[in-house]
Motif scaffolding. Structure first.
Motif, PDB file in Angstrom:
ATOM      1  N   ALA A 244       0.827  -1.212   0.000  1.00  0.00           N
ATOM      2  CA  ALA A 244       0.000   0.000   0.000  1.00  0.00           C
ATOM      3  C   ALA A 244       0.862   1.264   0.000  1.00  0.00           C
ATOM      4  CB  ALA A 244      -0.937  -0.014   1.210  1.00  0.00           C
ATOM      5  N   GLN A 245       2.040   1.186   0.628  1.00  0.00           N
ATOM      6  CA  GLN A 245       2.915   2.366   0.683  1.00  0.00           C
ATOM      7  C   GLN A 245       3.898   2.399  -0.489  1.00  0.00           C
ATOM      8  OE1 GLN A 245       4.615   3.113   4.605  1.00  0.00           O
ATOM      9  NE2 GLN A 245       2.709   2.499   5.604  1.00  0.00           N
ATOM     10  N   ARG A 246       3.666   1.531  -1.489  1.00  0.00           N
ATOM     11  CA  ARG A 246       4.492   1.504  -2.715  1.00  0.00           C
ATOM     12  C   ARG A 246       5.968   1.310  -2.421  1.00  0.00           C
ATOM     13  NH1 ARG A 246       1.903   3.493  -7.375  1.00  0.00           N
ATOM     14  NH2 ARG A 246      -0.261   4.028  -6.989  1.00  0.00           N
ATOM     15  N   PRO A 272      -8.611   1.465  -4.064  1.00  0.00           N
ATOM     16  CA  PRO A 272      -9.411   2.472  -4.754  1.00  0.00           C
ATOM     17  C   PRO A 272     -10.891   2.078  -4.771  1.00  0.00           C
ATOM     18  CG  PRO A 272      -7.532   1.760  -6.090  1.00  0.00           C
ATOM     19  CD  PRO A 272      -7.628   0.813  -4.940  1.00  0.00           C
ATOM     20  N   ALA A 273     -11.756   3.072  -4.895  1.00  0.00           N
ATOM     21  CA  ALA A 273     -13.194   2.799  -4.950  1.00  0.00           C
ATOM     22  C   ALA A 273     -13.585   2.241  -6.317  1.00  0.00           C
ATOM     23  CB  ALA A 273     -13.964   4.076  -4.655  1.00  0.00           C
ATOM     24  N   ARG A 274     -12.872   2.664  -7.349  1.00  0.00           N
ATOM     25  CA  ARG A 274     -13.245   2.263  -8.714  1.00  0.00           C
ATOM     26  C   ARG A 274     -12.262   1.224  -9.237  1.00  0.00           C
ATOM     27  NH1 ARG A 274     -13.759   7.020 -12.647  1.00  0.00           N
ATOM     28  NH2 ARG A 274     -11.520   6.988 -12.320  1.00  0.00           N
ATOM     29  N   LEU A 275     -12.822   0.213  -9.886  1.00  0.00           N
ATOM     30  CA  LEU A 275     -11.986  -0.857 -10.433  1.00  0.00           C
ATOM     31  C   LEU A 275     -10.945  -0.303 -11.401  1.00  0.00           C
ATOM     32  CD1 LEU A 275     -11.900  -3.892 -10.065  1.00  0.00           C
ATOM     33  CD2 LEU A 275     -13.444  -4.127 -12.017  1.00  0.00           C
TER      34      LEU A 275
END
Ligand SMILES: NC(=O)c1ccc[n+]([C@@H]2O[C@H](COP(=O)([O-])OP(=O)(O)OC[C@H]3O[C@@H](n4cnc5c(N)ncnc54)[C@H](OP(=O)(O)O)[C@@H]3O)[C@@H](O)[C@H]2O)c1
Length: 302
Positions: A244-246, A272-275
């Motif tokens: 998550a922190q790349r 993310p909310a969008r695929l």
């Protein structure tokens, strides 16, 4: 058999088909080389380096060797030594668990993947695990299944949750390899008092006031000690935080044909909310005994 000739002429070609066992020490020698002179012990007639293509195998190799080269070539870096990188591996069930709800994770994957895990340890200068893994598994984090050096063992434990486990933890008592207790600088004095200064890496800013780990600080602190190639071995919380922190360049997901149900999760983070915004990294898939290993190139994620 080596071709041989008593008459003058072009040098004899080596027509032997070589194996993965023969290739492994060569890959290891290149991966661990730090200075040009380190490569002098590596038989480079078996591999060729060009700036355009990178490393290429020379001669004849069997199918297992070709696959081993394919899988590890991204970790060899440029000649003699490229910049550092961070790789993680998780062994998970089909339903994305890395252990049962009681913490039982021995063994989700088959012996072929265990061999791969130990090869990854040998390729890296340090192996990092979260405190939950040390508490649950008491791992040794050595390379006992392969020929190769043990990595430095790094326990990521910002607030010294493992303080009560030092006397029983194998990594602090087996003398097999160096061990570092990686904590936030605010706990430096406590950590040194319990483990000794040579076993503590206290990092300023590792833990923000809102208790979020700043993993880029941990990576920088390890790399500035010369531990440039890092392997994050688990558990799910720790690998998810690095992802998550790349902070990961690659991720190996070893998926086993087992369904665990309400087990401890592998990758979980606020996505993310969008695929359309979810990362779709370039990936390759390898068969490892009963398991499938997904090799994800996270540098290609958007
Ligand atoms: N299949 C695999 O590839 C694999 C690899 C490694 C481990 N595992 C399994 O994964 C499980 C551990 O992974 P994880 O994701 O839960 O944790 P982890 O990533 O190893 O460690 C980080 C988490 O452990 C918590 N923690 C810290 N000290 C603890 C303690 N003394 N007891 C229990 N938890 C503690 C931390 O809480 P705070 O953030 O609040 O400090 C944090 O949430 C174990 O069951 C292990 O067997 C599987």
């Amino acid at each position: 058999m080596n071709a041989s000739s008593t008459s003058a002429g072009p040098p004899a070609l080596n027509t032997d088909v070589r194996s993965a066992e023969a290739l492994w020490p060569i890959l290891l020698g290149i991966a661990r080389a730090r200075r040009p002179e380190d490569l002098s012990t590596v038989p480079l007639d078996t591999l060729n380096w060009t700036t355009d293509i990178g490393w290429q195998l020379q001669g004849r190799w069997d199918a297992q060797a070709l696959e081993l080269f394919d899988l590890f070539e991204p970790l060899l870096g440029s000649r003699p030594a490229g910049p550092g990188w961070v790789i993680a591996q998780l062994g998970q069930s089909l339903d994305g668990c890395v252990a049962t709800r009681t913490g039982d994770s021995s063994f989700i994957n088959g012996p072929e993947n265990l061999l791969h895990l130990h090869r990854l340890r040998a390729m890296c200068e340090a192996v990092i695990v979260g405190a939950g893994t040390v508490a649950a598994d008491n791992p040794r984090l050595t390379t006992r299944r392969v020929a190769g050096p043990h990595p430095t063992r790094v326990l990521l434990d910002p607030q010294l949750r493992l303080a009560g486990c030092l006397e029983t933890a194998h990594v602090f008592n087996d003398g097999q390899a160096p061990t570092l207790w990686l904590c936030d600088a605010r706990w430096r004095d406590d950590a040194v008092a319990q483990a000794g200064a040579d076993r503590v890496l206290a990092v300023s800013g590792l833990l923000r006031d809102d208790a979020t780990l700043q993993l880029a600080h941990a990576v920088k602190a390890l790399q500035s000690r010369g531990l440039t190639r890092l392997f994050v071995e688990g558990g799910g919380v720790t690998v998810s935080r690095f992802l998550a922190q790349r902070c990961l360049d690659r991720l190996h997901l070893a998926v086993a044909p087992i369904i665990i149900g309400d087990g401890r999760p592998g990758l979980r983070f606020e996505g993310p909310a969008r695929l359309v915004d979810c990362p779709r990294p370039n990936c390759r898939v390898y068969r490892m005994g009963p398991d499938h290993l997904w090799d994800l190139d996270l540098r290609t994620s958007t």
